[in-house]
Design a protein around this motif. Structure first.
Motif, PDB file in Angstrom:
ATOM      1  N   GLY A 175     -57.670  -6.008 -24.110  1.00  0.00           N
ATOM      2  CA  GLY A 175     -58.199  -6.007 -25.712  1.00  0.00           C
ATOM      3  C   GLY A 175     -58.560  -4.462 -26.043  1.00  0.00           C
ATOM      4  N   ASP A 176     -58.701  -4.175 -27.331  1.00  0.00           N
ATOM      5  CA  ASP A 176     -59.033  -3.136 -27.885  1.00  0.00           C
ATOM      6  C   ASP A 176     -60.523  -2.632 -27.637  1.00  0.00           C
ATOM      7  OD1 ASP A 176     -56.658  -2.713 -28.658  1.00  0.00           O
ATOM      8  OD2 ASP A 176     -57.002  -3.338 -30.716  1.00  0.00           O
ATOM      9  N   GLY A 177     -61.292  -3.496 -27.048  1.00  0.00           N
ATOM     10  CA  GLY A 177     -62.841  -2.920 -26.879  1.00  0.00           C
ATOM     11  C   GLY A 177     -63.217  -2.402 -25.610  1.00  0.00           C
ATOM     12  N   ILE A 178     -62.011  -2.352 -24.650  1.00  0.00           N
ATOM     13  CA  ILE A 178     -62.381  -1.394 -23.572  1.00  0.00           C
ATOM     14  C   ILE A 178     -61.548  -0.176 -23.781  1.00  0.00           C
ATOM     15  CG2 ILE A 178     -62.070  -1.469 -21.135  1.00  0.00           C
ATOM     16  CD1 ILE A 178     -64.219  -3.306 -22.249  1.00  0.00           C
ATOM     17  N   ASP A 179     -62.201   1.037 -23.430  1.00  0.00           N
ATOM     18  CA  ASP A 179     -61.271   2.332 -23.284  1.00  0.00           C
ATOM     19  C   ASP A 179     -60.409   2.300 -22.143  1.00  0.00           C
ATOM     20  OD1 ASP A 179     -61.858   3.462 -25.800  1.00  0.00           O
ATOM     21  OD2 ASP A 179     -63.920   3.830 -24.988  1.00  0.00           O
ATOM     22  N   ILE A 180     -59.354   3.000 -22.123  1.00  0.00           N
ATOM     23  CA  ILE A 180     -58.467   3.145 -21.061  1.00  0.00           C
ATOM     24  C   ILE A 180     -58.122   4.574 -21.005  1.00  0.00           C
ATOM     25  CG2 ILE A 180     -56.372   2.691 -20.036  1.00  0.00           C
ATOM     26  CD1 ILE A 180     -56.312  -0.058 -21.563  1.00  0.00           C
ATOM     27  N   ALA A 181     -58.415   5.389 -19.992  1.00  0.00           N
ATOM     28  CA  ALA A 181     -58.116   6.884 -19.725  1.00  0.00           C
ATOM     29  C   ALA A 181     -56.943   6.781 -18.580  1.00  0.00           C
ATOM     30  CB  ALA A 181     -59.232   7.687 -19.335  1.00  0.00           C
ATOM     31  N   LEU A 182     -56.173   7.846 -18.630  1.00  0.00           N
ATOM     32  CA  LEU A 182     -55.032   7.922 -17.994  1.00  0.00           C
ATOM     33  C   LEU A 182     -54.808   9.176 -17.218  1.00  0.00           C
ATOM     34  CD1 LEU A 182     -52.117   6.394 -20.495  1.00  0.00           C
ATOM     35  CD2 LEU A 182     -53.758   5.120 -18.638  1.00  0.00           C
ATOM     36  N   ASP A 183     -54.872   9.345 -16.112  1.00  0.00           N
ATOM     37  CA  ASP A 183     -54.789  10.461 -15.040  1.00  0.00           C
ATOM     38  C   ASP A 183     -53.249  10.666 -14.886  1.00  0.00           C
ATOM     39  OD1 ASP A 183     -55.331  12.586 -13.661  1.00  0.00           O
ATOM     40  OD2 ASP A 183     -56.721  11.596 -12.188  1.00  0.00           O
ATOM     41  N   PHE A 184     -52.705  11.856 -15.381  1.00  0.00           N
ATOM     42  CA  PHE A 184     -51.292  12.176 -14.975  1.00  0.00           C
ATOM     43  C   PHE A 184     -51.274  13.200 -13.483  1.00  0.00           C
ATOM     44  CE2 PHE A 184     -48.685  12.077 -19.110  1.00  0.00           C
ATOM     45  CZ  PHE A 184     -48.832  10.957 -19.378  1.00  0.00           C
ATOM     46  N   HIS A 185     -52.686  13.614 -13.074  1.00  0.00           N
ATOM     47  CA  HIS A 185     -52.734  14.230 -11.872  1.00  0.00           C
ATOM     48  C   HIS A 185     -51.772  15.390 -11.568  1.00  0.00           C
ATOM     49  CE1 HIS A 185     -54.694  13.771  -7.796  1.00  0.00           C
ATOM     50  NE2 HIS A 185     -55.420  13.582  -8.466  1.00  0.00           N
ATOM     51  N   GLY A 186     -51.106  15.935 -12.832  1.00  0.00           N
ATOM     52  CA  GLY A 186     -50.311  17.178 -12.532  1.00  0.00           C
ATOM     53  C   GLY A 186     -48.985  16.497 -11.952  1.00  0.00           C
ATOM     54  N   ARG A 187     -48.737  15.278 -11.962  1.00  0.00           N
ATOM     55  CA  ARG A 187     -47.512  14.722 -11.325  1.00  0.00           C
ATOM     56  C   ARG A 187     -46.368  14.809 -12.432  1.00  0.00           C
ATOM     57  NH1 ARG A 187     -50.516   9.374  -8.583  1.00  0.00           N
ATOM     58  NH2 ARG A 187     -51.420  10.394  -7.030  1.00  0.00           N
ATOM     59  N   PHE A 188     -46.556  14.908 -13.650  1.00  0.00           N
ATOM     60  CA  PHE A 188     -45.585  15.142 -14.688  1.00  0.00           C
ATOM     61  C   PHE A 188     -45.038  16.546 -15.030  1.00  0.00           C
ATOM     62  CE2 PHE A 188     -47.133  10.903 -14.956  1.00  0.00           C
ATOM     63  CZ  PHE A 188     -46.299  10.129 -15.759  1.00  0.00           C
ATOM     64  N   SER A 189     -44.046  16.810 -14.989  1.00  0.00           N
ATOM     65  CA  SER A 189     -43.408  18.039 -15.497  1.00  0.00           C
ATOM     66  C   SER A 189     -43.891  18.394 -17.093  1.00  0.00           C
ATOM     67  CB  SER A 189     -42.024  18.417 -15.505  1.00  0.00           C
ATOM     68  OG  SER A 189     -41.181  17.152 -16.134  1.00  0.00           O
ATOM     69  N   LEU A 203     -50.637   2.277 -27.566  1.00  0.00           N
ATOM     70  CA  LEU A 203     -51.468   1.780 -26.735  1.00  0.00           C
ATOM     71  C   LEU A 203     -53.051   2.405 -26.663  1.00  0.00           C
ATOM     72  CD1 LEU A 203     -49.300   1.234 -23.703  1.00  0.00           C
ATOM     73  CD2 LEU A 203     -49.860  -0.564 -25.233  1.00  0.00           C
ATOM     74  N   LEU A 204     -53.021   3.525 -27.501  1.00  0.00           N
ATOM     75  CA  LEU A 204     -54.284   4.170 -27.761  1.00  0.00           C
ATOM     76  C   LEU A 204     -55.335   4.499 -26.607  1.00  0.00           C
ATOM     77  CD1 LEU A 204     -55.235   2.178 -31.122  1.00  0.00           C
ATOM     78  CD2 LEU A 204     -54.256   4.258 -30.903  1.00  0.00           C
ATOM     79  N   PRO A 205     -54.761   5.320 -25.785  1.00  0.00           N
ATOM     80  CA  PRO A 205     -55.432   5.763 -24.426  1.00  0.00           C
ATOM     81  C   PRO A 205     -56.615   6.594 -25.090  1.00  0.00           C
ATOM     82  CG  PRO A 205     -53.208   6.258 -24.202  1.00  0.00           C
ATOM     83  CD  PRO A 205     -53.351   5.916 -25.596  1.00  0.00           C
ATOM     84  N   MET A 206     -57.846   6.479 -24.395  1.00  0.00           N
ATOM     85  CA  MET A 206     -59.033   7.136 -24.501  1.00  0.00           C
ATOM     86  C   MET A 206     -58.636   8.759 -24.576  1.00  0.00           C
ATOM     87  SD  MET A 206     -62.734   7.055 -22.695  1.00  0.00           S
ATOM     88  CE  MET A 206     -64.284   7.716 -23.598  1.00  0.00           C
ATOM     89  N   PHE A 207     -58.170   9.136 -23.286  1.00  0.00           N
ATOM     90  CA  PHE A 207     -57.392  10.369 -23.166  1.00  0.00           C
ATOM     91  C   PHE A 207     -56.362  10.497 -22.112  1.00  0.00           C
ATOM     92  CE2 PHE A 207     -61.481  10.625 -20.656  1.00  0.00           C
ATOM     93  CZ  PHE A 207     -61.082  10.849 -19.617  1.00  0.00           C
ATOM     94  N   VAL A 208     -55.487  11.322 -22.266  1.00  0.00           N
ATOM     95  CA  VAL A 208     -54.551  11.616 -21.196  1.00  0.00           C
ATOM     96  C   VAL A 208     -55.006  12.951 -20.254  1.00  0.00           C
ATOM     97  CG1 VAL A 208     -52.548  12.355 -20.222  1.00  0.00           C
ATOM     98  CG2 VAL A 208     -52.581  10.488 -21.865  1.00  0.00           C
ATOM     99  N   GLU A 209     -55.395  12.758 -19.072  1.00  0.00           N
ATOM    100  CA  GLU A 209     -56.016  13.842 -18.204  1.00  0.00           C
ATOM    101  C   GLU A 209     -54.975  14.483 -17.386  1.00  0.00           C
ATOM    102  OE1 GLU A 209     -58.895  13.949 -14.358  1.00  0.00           O
ATOM    103  OE2 GLU A 209     -59.085  12.417 -15.992  1.00  0.00           O
TER     104      GLU A 209
END
Length: 381
Positions: A175-189, A203-209
């Protein structure tokens, strides 16, 4: 009071601890480490301590300036991480000398508890969801996951949709009550990042790292201006000068690591710079208990703190290694996704030296994994 000696300890799973001793019986602990390059940092600590032994440990800023700049060659992960661990230990000594937590010496607390997040893992979407639900059941209100395995410069539609489906499954389950952060880890160009960010926006990620490797930091503005998702970076930046060029690019979250970016002294300065750009701070910390304790001291003292990473739940940790090195593990008790303000002197923890010495007797030689693309070429870990 004078510094009379020090010891370093390589301990599992991939950490290094430092104890600095004084002639008044007060010792301080730090965590100087570059994951996978612990021995190199150990050598840098030895070189820096040649200057520090015999000095007054309370003159932290004087020592920081000399150690950071006095060798002519400066900066980089190894030297900055060695300096970071020493700086932590000096602040620990100073807090113990004055019998107050370090955050009291930094102006006092601006909050009473610190929000933390945990990692989720799994081989497929179902396992990610199961692990995330278990973490939420333990009280965590924010999770983070690696979005994808190694990717080619231009991912296929199937690879992009598979990555997005990970987040879709988590959002549907949590649901929308939990924050989801995403780590790209430098794997994406850069190109792949700009492809996938629009797909993730609903999907409203908290942040993309770390959507780009640090060597492409000059291209971050192209990314931040192309998306509404908050962009985070900084675990591989080692000084305020490194952050000086990144903060104006439109990032939302700075992620200095207190064991890489010059310690408490420098991360406090980085946080102040970030505040001037309306950038929040979420210190990077997939490390040991001393790094976490030092990070919490900063989190409590800065106004633009967002959330704190911590290594409980990271698979390499092998259980509760973070807590095993403490006399009182309850100092890191998490409730409702937060940890209460530690009130003990110095860094607020007591290191179990007996356990540390036993672990150091075995040591470790951890190295970063080397990944390969399908064609056999090197892939970013």
């Amino acid at each position: 009071m004078k510094i009379v000696g020090y010891e370093t300890f390589l301990v599992a799973p991939r950490w290094q601890f430092l104890r600095i001793d004084t002639d008044e019986g007060i010792s301080g602990w730090g965590e100087p480490i570059v994951e996978g390059r612990a021995e190199a940092v150990q050598g840098a600590v030895t070189a820096l301590m040649e200057y520090l032994v015999g000095q007054d440990p309370l003159r932290i800023e004087e020592h920081w300036q000399v150690m950071a700049k006095g060798g002519f060659y400066r900066g980089g992960p190894v030297l900055s991480s060695a300096l970071a661990g020493i700086d932590q230990a000096l602040w620990d000594i100073k807090g113990r000398y004055h019998e107050v937590p370090v955050h009291e010496l930094l102006g006092g607390p601006v909050r009473e508890r610190v929000r933390v997040y945990t990692w989720v893992h799994g081989r497929d979407n179902a396992q990610h969801v199961e692990d995330a639900q278990a973490k939420v059941a333990k009280g965590f209100t924010a999770i983070k996951l690696n979005l994808s395995e190694a990717l080619p410069p231009i991912p296929s539609p199937a690879q992009l949709h598979a990555a997005v489906s990970r987040v879709e499954a988590l959002r549907a389950a949590l649901g929308d009550g939990i924050d989801i952060a995403l780590d790209f880890h430098g794997r994406f160009s850069t190109a792949a990042t700009r492809q996938i960010l629009p797909l993730l926006e609903p999907l409203l990620p908290m942040f993309v790292e770390e959507p780009l490797l640090p060597e492409f930091a000059r291209d971050l503005r192209r990314v931040t201006e192309s998306t509404s998702i908050p962009i985070a970076t900084g675990e591989r930046l080692y000084s305020r000068w490194d952050f000086r060029d990144v903060l104006p690019t439109g990032i939302a979250v700075a992620q200095p690591d207190i064991s890489h970016a010059g310690g408490i002294s420098e991360v406090r300065r980085i946080a102040a710079m970030a505040e001037a750009y309306d950038v929040a701070v979420a210190p990077h910390c997939p490390l040991g208990p001393i790094t976490l304790a030092a990070s919490l001291q900063i989190d409590l003292a800065i106004p633009n703190f967002l959330i704190q990473e911590q290594s409980l739940g990271i698979e390499y940790g092998g259980g509760n290694a973070l807590l095993d090195y403490l006399v009182d593990p309850d100092v890191f008790s998490f409730a409702d996704g937060h940890v209460e303000r530690p009130t003990g002197p110095g860094l607020g923890i007591e290191v179990n030296e007996e356990v540390v010495r036993a672990a150091a007797a075995e040591g470790h030689s951890w190295r970063s994994p080397v990944l390969r693309h399908a064609d056999g070429s090197f892939a970013e870990w």
